[in-house]
Structure formats: C-alpha cells, structure tokens
Design a protein around this motif. Structure first.
Motif, PDB file in Angstrom:
ATOM      1  N   TRP A  58       2.184 -35.076  18.701  1.00 50.78           N
ATOM      2  CA  TRP A  58       2.856 -35.437  17.452  1.00 50.78           C
ATOM      3  C   TRP A  58       4.313 -34.969  17.474  1.00 50.78           C
ATOM      4  CZ3 TRP A  58       5.499 -33.387  13.348  1.00 50.78           C
ATOM      5  CH2 TRP A  58       5.673 -34.216  12.248  1.00 50.78           C
ATOM      6  N   ARG A  60       7.731 -37.041  15.783  1.00 51.61           N
ATOM      7  CA  ARG A  60       8.457 -36.248  14.786  1.00 51.61           C
ATOM      8  C   ARG A  60       9.690 -36.965  14.246  1.00 51.61           C
ATOM      9  NH1 ARG A  60      12.637 -32.472  17.644  1.00 51.61           N
ATOM     10  NH2 ARG A  60      12.462 -33.354  19.722  1.00 51.61           N
ATOM     11  N   ALA A 109       1.812 -41.905  13.502  1.00 48.63           N
ATOM     12  CA  ALA A 109       2.125 -40.498  13.256  1.00 48.63           C
ATOM     13  C   ALA A 109       1.217 -39.910  12.190  1.00 48.63           C
ATOM     14  CB  ALA A 109       3.585 -40.352  12.843  1.00 48.63           C
ATOM     15  N   LEU A 131      -2.387 -39.572  13.649  1.00 45.73           N
ATOM     16  CA  LEU A 131      -2.466 -38.420  14.554  1.00 45.73           C
ATOM     17  C   LEU A 131      -2.387 -37.109  13.782  1.00 45.73           C
ATOM     18  CD1 LEU A 131      -2.650 -37.387  17.457  1.00 45.73           C
ATOM     19  CD2 LEU A 131      -0.162 -37.510  17.555  1.00 45.73           C
ATOM     20  N   LEU A 132      -1.580 -37.083  12.753  1.00 46.50           N
ATOM     21  CA  LEU A 132      -1.465 -35.883  11.935  1.00 46.50           C
ATOM     22  C   LEU A 132      -2.787 -35.560  11.238  1.00 46.50           C
ATOM     23  CD1 LEU A 132       0.585 -33.767  10.976  1.00 46.50           C
ATOM     24  CD2 LEU A 132       1.024 -35.237   9.020  1.00 46.50           C
TER      25      LEU A 132
END
Length: 88
Positions: free
Chosen positions: A36, A41, A49, A52-53
């Motif tokens: 990530w 970022r 994103a 995945l977070l």
C-alpha cells in the motif's frame, strides 16, 4: 490448516493457539502495508488502494485478536482456573 489446534471446528478454541496462523497474519500485514505504501499512497482514494487498506486492516485486527488471546487471555485463564480440592 495443518496444525492440530486448527482442526477443531470452534473459532474460540483456535484463536491465539496456532503459531502458524499468527506467522501468516504477520507476514500478510507487513506485506499489505508495504504494498500500500509503495504502490498506492499517492492515490489513496482509488478502489484498489481502499480494498488493500481494508484487507490489511482486517489482517492486523485478526493478528491483534490472536496476540490478545495468546499473551493476555490464556495466561489469565490459567492463573485463575479453579484448582481441584485435595482430599485430606
């Protein structure tokens, strides 16, 4: 899972006892945060994103639950377990 503690069917009997699960969760947590950070970022609001977070936060949450049971809950249970009375 291959270990004998993971063969049981009840979730609360397994949590905190399987070191294989904890090692996998540690690896997945570290890998998820690294991917990530280096990959998403700059675009934190993209779908990939955010997905995945959430996955990485789920790995971290389950790892914390494992560690809570491993180092706090299980030792407290053993400490305060009622000892059978000895016959005199």
């Amino acid at each position: 899972m291959a270990c004998k503690n993971c063969d049981t069917h009840w979730f609360w009997k397994k949590i905190g006892r399987c070191t294989r699960c904890m090692k996998q969760l540690t690896f997945l947590s570290i890998l998820g945060w690294l991917v990530w950070w280096f990959g998403f970022r700059l675009h934190p609001k993209s779908v990939e994103a955010v997905a995945l977070l959430f996955a990485t936060l789920a790995f971290n949450g389950l790892l914390l639950l494992h560690l809570w049971f491993r180092f706090i809950q299980i030792p407290l249970r053993q400490k305060y377990r009622k000892q059978p009375r000895r016959k005199k």
